[in-house]
Design a protein around this motif. Sequence first.
Motif, PDB file in Angstrom:
ATOM      1  N   ILE A  44     -14.607 -34.936 -22.894  1.00 39.21           N
ATOM      2  CA  ILE A  44     -15.879 -35.799 -22.907  1.00 39.21           C
ATOM      3  C   ILE A  44     -16.243 -35.824 -24.175  1.00 39.21           C
ATOM      4  O   ILE A  44     -16.677 -36.788 -24.613  1.00 39.21           O
ATOM      5  CB  ILE A  44     -16.628 -35.488 -21.642  1.00 39.21           C
ATOM      6  N   GLU A  45     -16.195 -34.619 -24.818  1.00 37.11           N
ATOM      7  CA  GLU A  45     -16.981 -34.292 -26.154  1.00 37.11           C
ATOM      8  C   GLU A  45     -16.198 -35.106 -27.118  1.00 37.11           C
ATOM      9  O   GLU A  45     -16.638 -35.680 -28.157  1.00 37.11           O
ATOM     10  CB  GLU A  45     -17.228 -32.738 -26.490  1.00 37.11           C
ATOM     11  N   GLN A  47     -16.753 -38.758 -26.862  1.00 36.05           N
ATOM     12  CA  GLN A  47     -18.273 -39.065 -27.512  1.00 36.05           C
ATOM     13  C   GLN A  47     -18.183 -38.974 -29.062  1.00 36.05           C
ATOM     14  O   GLN A  47     -18.560 -40.173 -29.591  1.00 36.05           O
ATOM     15  CB  GLN A  47     -19.143 -38.050 -27.022  1.00 36.05           C
ATOM     16  N   GLU A  48     -17.694 -38.213 -29.458  1.00 38.19           N
ATOM     17  CA  GLU A  48     -17.246 -38.150 -30.828  1.00 38.19           C
ATOM     18  C   GLU A  48     -16.334 -39.458 -31.710  1.00 38.19           C
ATOM     19  O   GLU A  48     -16.656 -40.222 -32.579  1.00 38.19           O
ATOM     20  CB  GLU A  48     -16.661 -36.798 -31.454  1.00 38.19           C
ATOM     21  N   TYR A  55     -16.333 -42.304 -30.110  1.00 39.04           N
ATOM     22  CA  TYR A  55     -17.428 -43.542 -30.153  1.00 39.04           C
ATOM     23  C   TYR A  55     -18.183 -43.463 -31.173  1.00 39.04           C
ATOM     24  O   TYR A  55     -18.519 -44.577 -31.981  1.00 39.04           O
ATOM     25  CB  TYR A  55     -18.073 -43.798 -28.656  1.00 39.04           C
ATOM     26  N   ARG A  56     -18.821 -42.264 -31.664  1.00 36.23           N
ATOM     27  CA  ARG A  56     -19.695 -42.086 -32.581  1.00 36.23           C
ATOM     28  C   ARG A  56     -18.849 -42.600 -33.940  1.00 36.23           C
ATOM     29  O   ARG A  56     -19.669 -43.253 -34.753  1.00 36.23           O
ATOM     30  CB  ARG A  56     -20.056 -40.910 -32.689  1.00 36.23           C
ATOM     31  N   ASP A 114     -24.341 -47.843 -28.733  1.00 36.09           N
ATOM     32  CA  ASP A 114     -24.712 -46.981 -27.629  1.00 36.09           C
ATOM     33  C   ASP A 114     -23.321 -47.314 -26.604  1.00 36.09           C
ATOM     34  O   ASP A 114     -23.266 -48.410 -26.306  1.00 36.09           O
ATOM     35  CB  ASP A 114     -25.994 -47.328 -26.616  1.00 36.09           C
ATOM     36  N   LYS A 156     -20.806 -46.064 -23.573  1.00 33.36           N
ATOM     37  CA  LYS A 156     -20.709 -45.213 -22.353  1.00 33.36           C
ATOM     38  C   LYS A 156     -19.351 -45.643 -21.901  1.00 33.36           C
ATOM     39  O   LYS A 156     -18.783 -46.505 -22.366  1.00 33.36           O
ATOM     40  CB  LYS A 156     -21.790 -45.540 -21.540  1.00 33.36           C
ATOM     41  N   CYS A 203     -14.791 -42.771 -16.727  1.00 29.36           N
ATOM     42  CA  CYS A 203     -13.650 -41.914 -17.103  1.00 29.36           C
ATOM     43  C   CYS A 203     -13.043 -41.483 -15.637  1.00 29.36           C
ATOM     44  O   CYS A 203     -13.308 -41.561 -14.753  1.00 29.36           O
ATOM     45  CB  CYS A 203     -14.227 -40.787 -17.428  1.00 29.36           C
ATOM     46  N   THR A 226     -18.626 -36.379 -16.375  1.00 33.57           N
ATOM     47  CA  THR A 226     -19.366 -37.369 -16.619  1.00 33.57           C
ATOM     48  C   THR A 226     -20.744 -37.115 -16.205  1.00 33.57           C
ATOM     49  O   THR A 226     -21.736 -37.904 -16.663  1.00 33.57           O
ATOM     50  CB  THR A 226     -18.583 -38.403 -15.826  1.00 33.57           C
ATOM     51  N   VAL A 283     -23.077 -35.902 -19.052  1.00 30.28           N
ATOM     52  CA  VAL A 283     -23.490 -36.928 -19.982  1.00 30.28           C
ATOM     53  C   VAL A 283     -24.297 -38.088 -19.576  1.00 30.28           C
ATOM     54  O   VAL A 283     -24.531 -39.040 -20.263  1.00 30.28           O
ATOM     55  CB  VAL A 283     -22.268 -37.255 -20.942  1.00 30.28           C
ATOM     56  N   TRP A 342     -22.598 -40.396 -17.344  1.00 29.29           N
ATOM     57  CA  TRP A 342     -21.461 -41.506 -17.368  1.00 29.29           C
ATOM     58  C   TRP A 342     -21.121 -41.607 -15.873  1.00 29.29           C
ATOM     59  O   TRP A 342     -21.491 -40.775 -14.863  1.00 29.29           O
ATOM     60  CB  TRP A 342     -20.414 -41.214 -18.354  1.00 29.29           C
TER      61      TRP A 342
END
Length: 153
Positions: free
Chosen positions: A64-65, A68-69, A71-72, A79, A81, A84, A102, A105, A107
């Motif tokens: 999940i981390e 997130q990275e 997407y960043r 934003d 999300k 999953c 999930t 975070v 989600w």
Amino acid sequence: MALFEVTAYDKKVYEEELKDFLPDKIFDVHCHINLEKQKPVEEVKPGETRTVTWPSLVAKQNSIEDLQETYRLMFPGKDVKALCFTTRKPYDKNNEYVSKATASVGWSGLYYSDPEESADELEKHIREGGFLGTKCYLSRSKSYLPTKEIRIF
């Protein structure tokens, strides 16, 4: 350390062509997450068409981390999300990971189901894991069933 390099060209294309085109909020409706330590990846027999193998070719794991990275890095200032689920054995451990990850975070997750589960078992797993619903692939069906004859009862 970044998961992958975002080049000057990537940034230019994003700024000039994608940033204003994409909405400020993005929802990825189909995302595989798993941890490498919770493998094993199923072996694929030549000519087998039921097994989804491409996620394991993309990355050994997709935590999940890491998601997130990703997407960043890919969508700065947006934003993002995701919905999953897993597709890896051991399914119980990976379903547990999806549930906890999930929730941590904010989600949503889908329970990766087994066609052999009863309706009561399926509902219990979905409710206890806080899942939004269920996901299953043809690879979970009995091998004696021809692919074109697989049905949901």
